[in-house]
Design a protein around this motif. Structure first.
Motif, short mmCIF file in Angstrom:
data_model
loop_
_atom_site.label_atom_id
_atom_site.label_comp_id
_atom_site.label_asym_id
_atom_site.label_seq_id
_atom_site.Cartn_x
_atom_site.Cartn_y
_atom_site.Cartn_z
N ASN A 102 0.84 -1.14 -0.01
CA ASN A 102 -0.03 0.16 0.19
C ASN A 102 0.80 1.32 0.11
O ASN A 102 0.50 2.21 -0.61
CB ASN A 102 -0.89 0.02 1.29
N ARG A 105 2.40 2.15 -3.43
CA ARG A 105 1.50 2.63 -4.24
C ARG A 105 1.23 4.10 -4.06
O ARG A 105 1.27 4.97 -4.90
CB ARG A 105 0.14 1.67 -4.55
N LYS A 106 1.20 4.16 -2.50
CA LYS A 106 0.66 5.65 -2.28
C LYS A 106 1.67 6.62 -2.67
O LYS A 106 1.28 7.65 -3.20
CB LYS A 106 0.33 5.57 -0.77
N ASN A 108 4.16 6.26 -4.61
CA ASN A 108 4.61 5.99 -6.00
C ASN A 108 6.10 5.74 -6.07
O ASN A 108 6.88 6.42 -6.80
CB ASN A 108 4.32 7.28 -7.05
N ARG A 330 7.94 -0.29 -13.28
CA ARG A 330 7.97 -1.15 -12.11
C ARG A 330 8.99 -2.17 -12.52
O ARG A 330 9.15 -2.88 -13.57
CB ARG A 330 6.53 -2.03 -11.93
N GLU A 336 4.61 -6.25 -5.33
CA GLU A 336 3.43 -7.08 -5.41
C GLU A 336 3.92 -8.50 -5.31
O GLU A 336 3.27 -9.42 -4.86
CB GLU A 336 2.62 -6.57 -6.50
#
Length: 390
Positions: A102, A105-106, A108, A330, A336
């Protein structure tokens, strides 16, 4: 792995080490001297990683700490605008893995997990071969690790904290314990508060390959059996003998470790075997081969003799990370993917510790009504440390 990772980063022409951080003055001094000899520069030295993160000139951090520190350090680094190369397993619990994803992604951030096999050409070749369908229907995939070091060390008495070590900082969010050298450098991984034994140490590497090749992430159910059968007088809480079965609905994935031995399946002490109706592909870091199945006097496919390994997979993994830092893409083992394999390994250990067959609720991110298993999803952090909130 911290210094090993750093040295491969420093092989790239546009990477410079500005700082080192460690809770052990002895290690810190030794590593700084090594760097000075190889680069001619002396980095800034820290014992508190939060001070290092204040340096705006630092773009990237490498986290090569015991597993229980990965989450806090990575989340704090990402919040400070740093990209992260973090050793495997991604974290020491399922909840920590989720919060780290999380955070990435928050904020970046580019996060590469140190599962370098994904960057190896021969690993990529076997994934393509498995996905070609030539092995036929694959009903089982075996992964295993038979390593002598997994038996841990003989027990010793608690002792004073060595000079120069900030042991309270080393413990960090984990419970307060007296100092014992078997819970310190290296052998910490055999205690649940800091690690998960062979299952999270080697398991994440080997379990990651079936997830990639079979195109799956979470199993339908997990069951595990094992115990400390051979080394009852050694300093370990994790198992010395363990089997885990992950049921994905259309195939079984098996994890098997036996500590203290080195003779494993297919003549290899560790590896992955994709067992198909036409043949079995066996792979490890030394190379891969295909053993053909027979029907009567005929083989169902052409066997393939041992194909050589890619010796540069770690260097390629590091380069891929730095390339992605520049392009904001990525990386090949994005957080992930690291989350998926680490969670799989933790599921195996939770099934072992509870003795229960686990059913994972992907939406709720828990084990349904299994209170014993759910209690092991998220660790309780020791004050003043707080579990991150994203």
């Amino acid at each position: 792995m911290g210094m090993y990772n750093l040295n491969d980063h420093l092989k790239l022409p546009d990477v410079e080490c500005l700082a080192l951080c460690d809770v052990d003055d002895n290690i810190l001094r030794e590593r700084a001297e090594e760097l000075n000899k190889t680069t001619g520069k002396t980095p800034a030295l820290y014992k508190d990683y939060r001070k290092l993160l204040e340096d705006k000139n630092i773009d990237v951090v490498i986290i090569g700490t015991p597993d229980h520190w990965h989450c806090l350090m990575a989340v704090d680094a990402m919040a400070a605008g740093k990209d992260v190369y973090v050793e495997k397993p991604l974290a020491n619990s399922i909840a920590e893995c989720e919060i780290m994803l999380n955070a990435a992604r928050k904020y970046n951030r580019v996060v590469q997990v140190g599962q370098q096999q994904r960057s190896g050409q021969h690993w990529q070749d076997i994934v393509a071969f498995v996905q070609s369908g030539k092995l036929g229907t694959i009903r089982k995939v075996k992964t295993w690790a038979y390593f002598d070091y997994g038996k841990a060390n003989p027990k010793v008495e608690d002792s004073p904290v060595p000079a120069g070590v900030d042991y309270n900082m080393w413990l960090g969010p984990s419970p307060k314990r007296p100092f014992n050298k078997n819970r310190f450098h290296g052998s910490w991984r055999f205690f649940w508060e800091q690690g998960g034994g062979l299952t999270t140490d080697w398991g994440v590497h080997l379990l990651d390959i079936p997830l990639l090749a079979m195109g799956v992430s979470a199993p339908k159910s997990v069951s595990s059996h094992g115990g400390i059968y051979a080394y009852t007088n050694n300093a370990l809480e994790t198992s010395d003998t363990q089997s885990v079965i992950y049921d994905f609905g259309h195939f079984l994935l098996e994890w098997d470790h036996v500590s203290g031995l080195t003779k494993g399946p297919y003549g290899r002490n560790y590896g992955v075997a994709f067992i198909g109706n036409n043949g079995t592909l066996v792979v490890n870091r030394e190379g891969w081969e295909v053993i053909a199945e027979t029907e009567g006097e005929k083989t169902k496919m052409d066997p393939i003799s041992l194909q050589p390994a890619d010796p540069k997979n770690h260097e390629k993994h590091v380069k891929n990370f730095i390339d992605c830092v520049k392009t904001r893409s990525r990386p090949i083992c994005d957080i992930e993917f690291g989350r998926n394999s680490a969670v799989l390994a933790h599921m195996g250990n939770i099934a072992y510790r509870t003795g229960n067959k686990l059913i994972w609720n992907a939406e709720a991110k828990n084990f349904g009504n299994d209170s014993a298993a759910n209690a092991l999803i998220k660790p309780s952090y020791r004050e003043p440390w707080k579990f991150p909130v994203i």
